[in-house]
Scaffold this active site. Structure first.
Site, mmCIF file in Angstrom:
data_model
loop_
_atom_site.group_PDB
_atom_site.id
_atom_site.type_symbol
_atom_site.label_atom_id
_atom_site.label_comp_id
_atom_site.label_asym_id
_atom_site.label_seq_id
_atom_site.Cartn_x
_atom_site.Cartn_y
_atom_site.Cartn_z
ATOM 1 N N LEU A 1 35.299 36.073 25.286
ATOM 2 C CA LEU A 1 36.695 36.088 25.736
ATOM 3 C C LEU A 1 37.490 37.259 25.173
ATOM 4 C CD1 LEU A 1 37.547 32.279 25.497
ATOM 5 C CD2 LEU A 1 36.570 33.554 27.408
ATOM 6 N N HIS A 2 38.378 37.759 25.999
ATOM 7 C CA HIS A 2 39.287 38.834 25.606
ATOM 8 C C HIS A 2 40.682 38.461 26.107
ATOM 9 C CE1 HIS A 2 38.937 39.942 29.792
ATOM 10 N NE2 HIS A 2 37.628 40.103 29.663
ATOM 11 N N GLY B 1 42.351 39.277 28.630
ATOM 12 C CA GLY B 1 42.428 38.922 30.056
ATOM 13 C C GLY B 1 42.220 37.423 30.258
ATOM 14 N N HIS B 2 41.141 36.899 29.651
ATOM 15 C CA HIS B 2 40.883 35.456 29.749
ATOM 16 C C HIS B 2 42.031 34.657 29.122
ATOM 17 C CE1 HIS B 2 36.618 37.085 29.428
ATOM 18 N NE2 HIS B 2 36.559 36.429 30.570
ATOM 19 N N GLY C 1 41.343 35.472 37.632
ATOM 20 C CA GLY C 1 41.936 36.784 37.456
ATOM 21 C C GLY C 1 41.834 37.632 38.712
ATOM 22 N N GLN C 2 42.861 38.436 38.937
ATOM 23 C CA GLN C 2 42.801 39.414 40.035
ATOM 24 C C GLN C 2 41.804 40.517 39.719
ATOM 25 O OE1 GLN C 2 46.793 40.770 40.790
ATOM 26 N NE2 GLN C 2 47.512 38.747 41.394
#
Ligand code: AMP
Length: 279
Positions: free
Chosen positions: A34-35, A37-38, A148-149
């Protein structure tokens, strides 16, 4: 404290309790490593739902390349710490056998939007995505699901799936989170060398330039060719596509008044990066 569950039965029992208490349940499907964005998805879910599940499952069915599956980063302990910090109630991290028990033979195929771009270059990928997403929705009984897009085509496939199969879940598409230099955050960025990481933002930069070109009247083919040349000049090994498409169907643009999306896939350091922007 975030709880880690491994079985569908445990997950179902927990969700049954939540629903009996009247909570809206959100799910954030991920493959881990995970980063930010997540985490942005998880935070949005926390803001909109009474209870949140993040799933961590590296789905073998959506990998068309066994080497990519083997090399996919797995960092569950660190992931759990991050999700605990965000306040996610449950991590659902099943073993492959729990998701695909012996005898499993069903697949979900989404037509149309699964065909172009990633669909052509990664045969079977979206079938794997649609199947696991349908299963995760069935397992979690979530009311809302966050995607996420960053994976634009995947988001369109999931929206189509939910509409076509009348699934009782609201799909929420969240903005792409980028590093300060523009590189879209991705678990695969961990595999870049320092030099590759330095060069990787060239993809986003070239796409922004191409979007400006298109808006100022440069013919589409010329703008895309210019972007491809720029990315290769910056040290990418190859470009699979930089393409302007209908944002929903991912087909070639026939009606420029519909929303458009520019999408790209390119290789650097043996890592396949994808990105997309609104045009
Ligand atoms: P993955 O673990 O790569 O399957 O991604 C899980 C979810 O996080 C997907 O819905 C992705 O689109 C989303 N995601 C991945 N990277 C980003 C990012 N940089 N910004 C926003 N969402 C992202």
């Amino acid at each position: 404290m975030t709880v880690i569950l491994r079985t569908v039965a445990e997950l179902r029992a927990v969700v049954r309790g939540w629903k009996a208490e009247g909570h809206v349940v959100g799910v954030v499907p991920t493959m881990g490593a995970l980063h930010e964005g997540h985490l942005s998805l998880a935070r949005r879910a926390k803001a909109e739902c009474g209870r949140v599940i993040t799933t961590i499952f590296v789905n073998p069915m959506q990998f068309n390349n066994p080497d990519d599956l083997k090399k996919y980063p797995r960092t569950e302990e660190a992931d759990a710490a991050l999700l605990n910090w965000v306040g996610v109630e449950v991590i659902f991290a099943p073993a492959p056998d729990e998701v695909y028990p012996p005898g499993f033979v069903s697949k979900v195929t989404v037509g149309g939007v699964s065909g172009p771009l990633e669909g052509t270059l990664r045969p079977g990928h979206f079938e794997g995505v649609a199947t696991v997403v349908a299963k995760l929705f069935g397992m979690s009984q979530a009311d809302r699901a966050y995607f996420g897009q960053k994976d634009w085509q995947q988001l369109q496939v999931v929206q189509r799936l939910v509409a076509d199969l009348n699934m009782a879940v609201t799909v929420v598409g969240c903005e792409t989170v980028r590093d300060p230099d523009g590189l879209a955050m991705s678990s695969r960025n961990l595999r870049l060398t320092a030099e590759g990481r330095r060069r990787a933002p060239a993809l986003y930069a070239a796409m922004l330039a191409a979007a400006r070109d298109v808006r100022s009247g440069v013919p589409e083919a010329q703008a895309m060719a210019r972007a491809t040349a720029a990315v290769l000049a910056e040290g990418f090994d190859s470009v699979e596509y930089i393409a302007l498409r209908d944002a929903e169907t991912l087909e070639a643009v026939t009606d420029p008044d519909r929303p458009l999306r520019m999408l790209a896939a390119a290789w650097i350091d043996d890592v396949r990066l994808i990105d997309n922007i609104a045009v």
